[in-house]
Structure formats: C-alpha cells, structure tokens
Design an enzyme around this catalytic site. Structure first.
Site, PDB file in Angstrom:
ATOM      1  N   SER A 123       8.384   1.538  -1.073  1.00 13.57           N
ATOM      2  CA  SER A 123       7.900   2.048   0.214  1.00 13.57           C
ATOM      3  C   SER A 123       6.384   1.830   0.357  1.00 13.57           C
ATOM      4  O   SER A 123       5.926   0.693   0.228  1.00 13.57           O
ATOM      5  CB  SER A 123       8.308   3.520   0.341  1.00 13.57           C
ATOM      6  OG  SER A 123       8.116   3.964   1.647  1.00 13.57           O
ATOM      7  N   ASP A 125      17.474   1.420   7.302  1.00  8.90           N
ATOM      8  CA  ASP A 125      16.059   1.640   7.002  1.00  8.90           C
ATOM      9  C   ASP A 125      15.233   0.900   8.047  1.00  8.90           C
ATOM     10  O   ASP A 125      15.452  -0.296   8.274  1.00  8.90           O
ATOM     11  CB  ASP A 125      15.772   1.086   5.585  1.00  8.90           C
ATOM     12  CG  ASP A 125      14.324   1.275   5.146  1.00  8.90           C
ATOM     13  OD1 ASP A 125      13.526   1.853   5.911  1.00  8.90           O
ATOM     14  OD2 ASP A 125      13.992   0.822   4.033  1.00  8.90           O
ATOM     15  N   HIS A 127      16.581   4.458   3.361  1.00 10.32           N
ATOM     16  CA  HIS A 127      15.218   4.428   2.850  1.00 10.32           C
ATOM     17  C   HIS A 127      15.021   5.465   1.739  1.00 10.32           C
ATOM     18  O   HIS A 127      15.353   6.632   1.912  1.00 10.32           O
ATOM     19  CB  HIS A 127      14.188   4.655   3.959  1.00 10.32           C
ATOM     20  CG  HIS A 127      12.801   4.395   3.457  1.00 10.32           C
ATOM     21  ND1 HIS A 127      12.334   3.127   3.244  1.00 10.32           N
ATOM     22  CD2 HIS A 127      11.815   5.234   3.055  1.00 10.32           C
ATOM     23  CE1 HIS A 127      11.115   3.194   2.747  1.00 10.32           C
ATOM     24  NE2 HIS A 127      10.771   4.461   2.613  1.00 10.32           N
TER      25      HIS A 127
END
Ligand SMILES: *[C@@H]1O[C@H](CO)[C@@H](O)[C@H](O)[C@H]1NC(C)=O
Ligand SMILES: *[C@@H]1O[C@H](CO)[C@@H](O)[C@H](O)[C@H]1NC(C)=O
Ligand SMILES: *[C@@H]1O[C@H](CO)[C@@H](O)[C@H](O)[C@H]1NC(C)=O
Length: 408
Positions: free
Chosen positions: A191, A348, A378
């Site tokens: 991320s 995501d 995610h």
C-alpha cells in the site's frame, strides 16, 4: 417492556445497517470482511468525532487505537531473532532467520509497512507476523522500517527516512554484521509502503553508487498515483471495504498537508483538468485506455474535466511529483529498475495503479510478474491469523513469499 423491545429492535437494525455493505460474492470470506470493515469504519468515525471535539488529530487518534491494540514486543523464537534498533536515527525492527546449512550468507528484504503514510507500525502484530514468516521461510534477514508518520511528518520526509535507513543497511560492514549476501537484497512494501518502496527503487536506480545493490522489488497493492481517481478500479470499488475512494484521497491530502476541502473536487479529477497544463503530459503516462486491457477497462469511461479547479495544483504541486506518484516517472528512470513483482487485488481502488505500472515497466524492458487475486481486497495480505484470517490473506502471502524465494 414493549418500549425496550422497540429500542432493541431499532439498535439491531441500526447495527445491521452500519455493518452491511454490498459486497460482490467473488470476494474472499465476505461476512468476515464486512465485520472487519465495520470495525475499521467505527474506529474512523470515533476519531473524526475526536478531531471535531478538538481533542486530537483524527489520524493520531486512529493510529493510537491501532498501535495500542496491536503492539507486539520484539520477541525472538528459536528460529527467528527479533530486535529493535535504529539505522542512522531511523527505528527498525530486524528479523533474523537462521541460515541454510549450505549458505552462510543470508538473503535480505527491506520491508516498508502500509497505512496511508499515517497509520500502523513495524511493531504491530500484523506486520511482525508477516516479517517473521518471511525471515523464517526465506532464511533471510528482514528489516522492517519504522518511519515517521503523518501528522508528525509529511511528504517527502517519509521518503528521506526510508532512504536513510536503507543506505545505512547497505554499508558493507552492516551487511557483514547481519551475515547478509550483498548481491541478494530486495525491497518491498504494501500500500503506502509500496509507494515508498517504488520511489526508493527509482531513486537508487538513478544513483551510480547504489544502482546494482537492489536485486528485486516486490510491491503489494502499491499506491502509485494521485492524478486520476477515476481509473476503472477506482470507479468499480468506490465504496469497497477497508479503502473506499474518498478515504484514499484523504490520505493523499494529509500526506501533503493539503486542504481537506479539495477532496471532493479531486474525486472528480478537477485537479488534473485540461486547464492544468502541467498535468496534461503526465496524464498521458497513466492513460489507462491504452495501458489496461479491455478485460479491465470494460465499459468504464475516462473522466477528464475541461475547466476543473486550477487552485488545487497551485496549492499542492506535489500531486504531480514523481516522488509521490512514481507511476508517472520518465521511461529512462523505469528502464534501470530491478526485476519486479506486483501483487494486485480485484476489489481494490489501487488495482489499476499496479497493473499500469507493470505495463509501463514491461515496455521499458523490466522483467515483471503481475500476480492478480480475483477475490482479493485492499490490505488482505496481512490478514492471515484468527480472528482476522482470510483465505485470500494466506494465499497472497504464500504467493509473495514463493516469488521472493525463487527470485531473490
Ligand atoms: C489515451 O490513449 C488513447 C488510445 O491510444 C488516445 O486516443 C487518447 O488520446 C489518449 N489520451 C491522452 C490524454 O493521452
Ligand atoms: C469541478 O469543477 C467544475 C468546473 O469548475 C465545477 O463546476 C464543479 O463544481 C467542481 N466539482 C467539485 C466536486 O468540486
Ligand atoms: C480461520 O481460523 C479458524 C480457526 O483456526 C478456522 O476455523 C477458519 O476456518 C479459518 N478461516 C479461514 C477463512 O481461513
């Protein structure tokens, strides 16, 4: 009695309404994901209230909750030695796996945790578990970097810290101390940590002294651009669990210490409208109608505003900086990058950031493995143990570690 029944029913209905979000049936363990998402959203709402009452910054409050619930002390087992130390003033948690009998020098991965540049820690259970598993299964040394977070620091300080810790580690005497093979070091992150890892790899590939020191980069659902919040994955997953679009845009604005009033305008791409001339050439580098396959673009339409709001880029020019949005880096930066692994999840908003980067790297001649999970969401790779264990969490982690084992 009757009135308490009514109140109870109302409360249950309210809770159900809060927990329920429509989820595609193709996502991994949908009911569990709904509960995880509701827990996270409630914490976010409480923290918004805390900020509204003037008690604390909402992200500080949220991170306080996350780290106090999840903090784990450095705890060594027979197979992995765990220590907290600092590299040139940057805190790190080091996980030393045992060497393979036939190889005295170990492989190594520098790991940068996710959390929107504002949340989480190398010391919470989720990341500690991940790095322990990596150290054990790869017989490697994993350096998990505890960089400073928003709102204590903002862009580009996070980058400076991960660069500083990495450079320190790469010194021959430090590698020797940890018995690390200098030819087998990788960088990785998930991320926002994937964003920092990408930026770090790009910087190092431009530096003659550091160029060949990183063998691979492994990027887990990385955040790679803030120019287009209407890629097909952003459109498809507007309200997806864990990371809805508006929350991602808020993380960006906080990373730059920008004005949160811009969030709504940025969601409709008003910041990169046709009047913002500096953005035009850069937008072509993330032109998804040409970078993404038809199976992904489906019937989604690009969102390009004609007038928009030119004030946003004037106030937050960092939005167009390749050190925040490494997807827009020049082709000649990309061509020097090491072998790359990119993991993406279907559910995501960031899916297409990863797929577009894979495509641009491939065109630049870099060897890329794109590992896509059709039931992934995610953040899923850190959710591997009970009660937040997801089947896709275990599969993504195994697949990632397997790639590292075969390529590092
Ligand atoms: C994006 O690519 C398409 C197809 O190649 C092209 O028609 C379009 O003009 C491009 N848009 C931009 C902004 O470069
Ligand atoms: C985007 O920009 C247009 C044109 O300036 C404006 O009319 C519109 O209200 C803006 N949208 C948002 C959500 O700010
Ligand atoms: C999660 O862990 C529990 C307890 O070990 C197990 O019963 C369950 O099947 C696991 N769920 C998933 C999705 O892995």
């Amino acid at each position: 009695m009757r009135s308490s029944c009514v109140v109870l029913t109302a409360l249950v209905a309210l809770a159900a309404y809060y927990i329920y979000i429509p989820l595609p049936s193709s996502v991994s363990d949908p009911w569990k994901l709904m509960l995880l998402d509701a827990t996270f959203r409630s914490a976010e709402h409480v923290c918004e209230l805390i900020q509204y009452l003037g008690l604390s910054h909402q992200l500080l409050a949220l991170n306080f909750i996350i780290t106090s619930v999840g903090q784990k002390n450095a705890w060594s087992s027979a197979r992995v030695k765990v220590t907290d130390t600092d590299f040139d003033g940057v805190e790190v948690r080091v996980f030393e796996g045992s060497p393979k009998p036939e190889e005295p020098l170990k492989r190594s991965v520098l790991y940068i945790h996710g959390g929107g540049w504002a949340l989480a820690s190398a010391k919470i259970r989720y990341y500690d578990d991940l790095c322990t598993a990596m150290a054990e299964e790869l017989n490697a040394v994993i350096v998990s970097i505890e960089y400073s977070l928003v709102p204590k620091v903002h862009f580009p300080e996070q980058i400076h810290e991960v660069v500083r810790a990495t450079k320190y580690f790469l010194q021959p005497e430090v590698l020797q101390k940890y018995s690390v093979d200098p030819g087998r070091i990788g960088i990785s992150g998930d991320s926002a940590g994937g964003n920092l890892a990408t930026v770090l790899a790009q910087q190092f590939s431009q530096d003659a002294n550091l160029k060949n020191k990183i063998k691979v980069q492994a990027l887990i659902y990385p955040v790679l651009q803030a120019l287009d919040f209407n890629t097909p994955s952003y459109q498809q997953n507007v309200n997806a669990p864990v990371l809805p679009r508006s929350v991602m845009v808020q993380y960006w604005v906080h990373y730059f210490k920008g004005n949160s009033d811009f969030v709504q305008a940025m969601i409709v791409n008003n910041h990169t409208s046709l009047v913002v001339v500096e953005a035009t050439a850069l937008r072509a580098r993330l032109n998804w109608t040409s970078l993404l396959p038809a199976s992904i673009t489906k019937n989604y339409k690009p969102v390009v505003q004609t007038t928009g709001d030119a004030r946003i880029i004037r106030e937050i020019p960092q939005l167009l900086d390749a050190r925040s949005a490494p997807l827009i880096a020049d082709q000649d930066v990309l061509q020097h990058l090491p072998k790359t692994y990119i993991l993406t999840c279907e559910h995501d908003v960031l899916r297409d950031d990863g797929i577009m980067y894979a495509k641009r790297l491939e065109s630049a001649g870099v060897e890329v493995t794109l590992d896509h999970f059709a039931d992934g969401f995610h953040g899923c790779m850190i959710f591997t143990s009970w009660p937040t264990n997801f089947s896709v969490g275990i599969r993504t982690r195994n697949s990632y570690i397997k790639w590292l084992d075969q390529n590092l």
